[in-house]
Design an enzyme around this catalytic site. Sequence first.
Site, PDB file in Angstrom:
ATOM      1  N   LYS A  10      30.383  37.300  54.392  1.00 37.26           N
ATOM      2  CA  LYS A  10      29.954  38.595  54.918  1.00 37.26           C
ATOM      3  C   LYS A  10      30.937  39.066  55.978  1.00 37.26           C
ATOM      4  O   LYS A  10      31.668  38.272  56.601  1.00 37.26           O
ATOM      5  CB  LYS A  10      28.539  38.533  55.496  1.00 37.26           C
ATOM      6  CG  LYS A  10      28.354  37.545  56.668  1.00 37.26           C
ATOM      7  CD  LYS A  10      28.757  38.081  58.015  1.00 37.26           C
ATOM      8  CE  LYS A  10      28.550  37.069  59.151  1.00 37.26           C
ATOM      9  NZ  LYS A  10      29.190  37.473  60.423  1.00 37.26           N
ATOM     10  N   ASP A 137      21.761  34.363  60.034  1.00 36.13           N
ATOM     11  CA  ASP A 137      22.552  34.992  58.974  1.00 36.13           C
ATOM     12  C   ASP A 137      22.134  34.562  57.571  1.00 36.13           C
ATOM     13  O   ASP A 137      22.587  35.147  56.580  1.00 36.13           O
ATOM     14  CB  ASP A 137      24.043  34.656  59.148  1.00 36.13           C
ATOM     15  CG  ASP A 137      24.675  35.375  60.326  1.00 36.13           C
ATOM     16  OD1 ASP A 137      24.055  36.310  60.860  1.00 36.13           O
ATOM     17  OD2 ASP A 137      25.801  35.006  60.710  1.00 36.13           O
TER      18      ASP A 137
END
Length: 297
Positions: A10, A137
């Site tokens: 990401k 996350d």
Amino acid sequence: MTVTVRVPAKVNVQLAVGPARPDGFHDLANVFLAVGLYDEVTAAPADGLRITCSGPDADKVPLDRTNLAARAAELLAARYGRSPDVHLHIAKDIPVAGGMAGGSADGAAALVACDALWGTGASCEELLDICAELGSDVPFSLVGGAALGTGRGEKLSVLEVAGSFHWVFAAADGGLSTPAVYREFDRLTPDAVAPEADGALLAALRAGDAEALASALANDLQPAAVSLRPSLTDTLAAGTAAGALAALVSGSGPTTAFLARDAASATGIADALTASGTCRSARVAGSPAPGATIVSA
């Protein structure tokens, strides 16, 4: 039977950070974008829980129960009253300790792989709940695409993205500790305010407008990461000089991210960064990318 799950890295196109909370975490407005750099986690039956790893920087990946992949297997097994007997092999391609959620990605991938291997049939809501327990996350690694994370980043709202964006990621030598970066943020930003998502950035994603997105990219952790690793300034400057529309530290770093106008421009920026000597390597990747996905079983 074995199950292999592919999971993306990401980049945080916005990371707005509030003051430290009493529990030690920070409230965030965290706009995640999944990018096409992937780890793969393969789950196979075993007599106990075992972790192995291959790929770049595999020697830096913990192979004990501190690995999020191992913790994911344990949490899923505990929910369904079974022993976490599984061999998890991680094929790394996401930079280790690089601010691109590689460890979180492995946790999400292991969760999906074990669910399929054991036939537990966990719902998406159950998997997301376990992901949130694993780390801030991890839920996004499961979902992929684009999302706004609030709370400490684990509460997700899916975002619309038109078209694709082209990125270059420059890996630095060594990693940065996320807790150390947050401590430095607290030192540098004693007057941090409640975070909010940037409407202009969300509109740029919806429109697929790379130039508008470049104007809105922001990372409140970048000054802290640069303070701890001043050499990142040279890498950011080299990518900008090579034609990047914008440059920023990815998450807590030390990987740096460069938004390019198109695929050809991204290739040129990666070549220039590699030649500059300011980074260990430079990789091209597109976004958005799907979340944790079973690729073989």
